[in-house]
Design an enzyme around this catalytic site. Structure first.
Site, PDB file in Angstrom:
ATOM      1  N   ASP A   1       0.809  -1.205   0.000  1.00 36.31           N
ATOM      2  CA  ASP A   1       0.000   0.000   0.000  1.00 36.31           C
ATOM      3  C   ASP A   1       0.850   1.266   0.000  1.00 36.31           C
ATOM      4  OD1 ASP A   1       0.945  -0.500   2.564  1.00 36.31           O
ATOM      5  OD2 ASP A   1      -1.016  -0.421   3.552  1.00 36.31           O
TER       6      ASP A   1
ATOM      7  N   ASP B   1       6.733   3.880   3.565  1.00 36.73           N
ATOM      8  CA  ASP B   1       6.902   4.914   4.595  1.00 36.73           C
ATOM      9  C   ASP B   1       8.374   4.922   5.010  1.00 36.73           C
ATOM     10  OD1 ASP B   1       6.590   6.717   6.676  1.00 36.73           O
ATOM     11  OD2 ASP B   1       5.505   5.348   7.974  1.00 36.73           O
TER      12      ASP B   1
ATOM     13  N   LYS C   1       5.849   7.957   0.618  1.00 32.66           N
ATOM     14  CA  LYS C   1       6.031   9.203   1.372  1.00 32.66           C
ATOM     15  C   LYS C   1       7.344   9.846   0.972  1.00 32.66           C
ATOM     16  CE  LYS C   1       3.105   8.233   5.325  1.00 32.66           C
ATOM     17  NZ  LYS C   1       3.010   7.970   6.766  1.00 32.66           N
TER      18      LYS C   1
ATOM     19  N   PHE D   1       0.081  11.103   8.010  1.00 33.12           N
ATOM     20  CA  PHE D   1      -0.576   9.807   8.176  1.00 33.12           C
ATOM     21  C   PHE D   1      -1.901   9.812   7.426  1.00 33.12           C
ATOM     22  CE2 PHE D   1      -2.984   6.464  10.217  1.00 33.12           C
ATOM     23  CZ  PHE D   1      -2.035   5.450  10.286  1.00 33.12           C
TER      24      PHE D   1
HETATM   25  P1  IMP Z   1       7.174   1.086   6.444  1.00 38.49           P
HETATM   26  O1  IMP Z   1       7.636  -0.284   6.812  1.00 38.49           O
HETATM   27  O2  IMP Z   1       7.548   2.106   7.475  1.00 38.49           O
HETATM   28  O3  IMP Z   1       7.582   1.515   5.041  1.00 38.49           O
HETATM   29  O4  IMP Z   1       5.617   1.109   6.514  1.00 38.49           O
HETATM   30  C1  IMP Z   1       4.893   0.312   5.713  1.00 38.49           C
HETATM   31  C2  IMP Z   1       3.583  -0.068   6.346  1.00 38.49           C
HETATM   32  O5  IMP Z   1       3.206   0.793   7.420  1.00 38.49           O
HETATM   33  C3  IMP Z   1       2.520   0.070   5.311  1.00 38.49           C
HETATM   34  O6  IMP Z   1       2.369  -1.145   4.607  1.00 38.49           O
HETATM   35  C4  IMP Z   1       1.306   0.437   6.122  1.00 38.49           C
HETATM   36  O7  IMP Z   1       0.653  -0.725   6.562  1.00 38.49           O
HETATM   37  C5  IMP Z   1       1.863   1.182   7.308  1.00 38.49           C
HETATM   38  N1  IMP Z   1       1.784   2.645   7.090  1.00 38.49           N
HETATM   39  C6  IMP Z   1       2.811   3.478   6.807  1.00 38.49           C
HETATM   40  N2  IMP Z   1       2.380   4.750   6.669  1.00 38.49           N
HETATM   41  C7  IMP Z   1       1.040   4.714   6.863  1.00 38.49           C
HETATM   42  C8  IMP Z   1       0.011   5.718   6.814  1.00 38.49           C
HETATM   43  O8  IMP Z   1       0.214   6.920   6.562  1.00 38.49           O
HETATM   44  N3  IMP Z   1      -1.249   5.274   7.082  1.00 38.49           N
HETATM   45  C9  IMP Z   1      -1.561   3.972   7.344  1.00 38.49           C
HETATM   46  N4  IMP Z   1      -0.639   3.008   7.372  1.00 38.49           N
HETATM   47  C10 IMP Z   1       0.657   3.377   7.130  1.00 38.49           C
HETATM   48 MG    MG Z   2       0.607  -2.683   5.260  1.00 44.02          MG
END
Ligand code: IMP
Ligand code: MG
Length: 178
Positions: free
Chosen positions: A99, A102, A131, A152
């Protein structure tokens, strides 16, 4: 609009239009090859359904259930593989679908794990949202729906405490809802 949503960042129509472009690009890039889509659940379930219906290629689908957030709006710093073993991806052209990118922790961990598989033919990533923040290793997805700021968001698969995944748009919650 949902009563907890302060503003719509990306409308359902804009998502639909952008998915058509992404699907055309993926279809062109993988034509003549057998594609395997590896979807990271739960967040990618709508992207998965909507994007794959626009890709007229022979393809296989595998899903992986991972999580990095535990009910808050900040990454927990570790990701949990909820399902074992990994599907056998040897000899395949793998496109990982998530999705949102981040911190990059999720994709980085999944890619590291997948690279342990001998003889994966190719490995690329596709996210609906990326992001626009600096990441230590500069990790980026190969296919990106939309670049967004460091805020977020919920909807179109993305949750806050497991809510709002079914909203058809990407929105920002009211401060009173978080
Ligand atoms: P990362 O591992 O930090 O890149 O985050 C990835 C996961 O964190 C995504 O697959 C989402 O499930 C969750 N996530 C990151 N940012 C958001 C946001 O803004 N809203 C909701 N879920 C998020
Ligand atoms: Mg996820």
């Amino acid at each position: 609009m949902h009563e907890d949503v302060e503003k719509i960042l990306i409308s359902a129509e804009a998502i639909e239009r952008r998915l058509c472009e992404l699907a055309a690009q993926i279809t062109a890039d993988y034509s003549g090859r057998e594609l395997t889509v590896l979807a990271l659940l739960n967040g990618s379930f709508l992207l998965l359904a909507d994007l794959l219906r626009k890709i007229p290629l022979p393809l296989q689908l595998d899903c992986l259930s991972v999580s990095s957030y535990h009910g808050s709006t900040a990454s927990s710093g570790t990701i949990t593989f909820r399902q074992r073993p990994l599907p056998d991806l040897s000899g395949r052209h793998v496109l990982v679908l998530d999705d949102i990118l981040d911190t990059g922790l999720t994709l980085r961990s999944v890619l590291e794990k997948l690279r342990e598989t001998p003889s994966i033919q190719s490995l690329r990533t596709c996210v609906l949202l990326q992001k626009n923040i600096p990441r230590p290793d500069g990790i980026r997805a190969d296919y990106v729906g939309f670049e967004i700021g460091n805020e977020f968001v919920v909807g179109y698969g993305l949750d806050y405490k497991e809510k709002y995944r079914n909203l058809p748009y990407i929105g920002v919650l009211k401060p009173s809802a978080v």
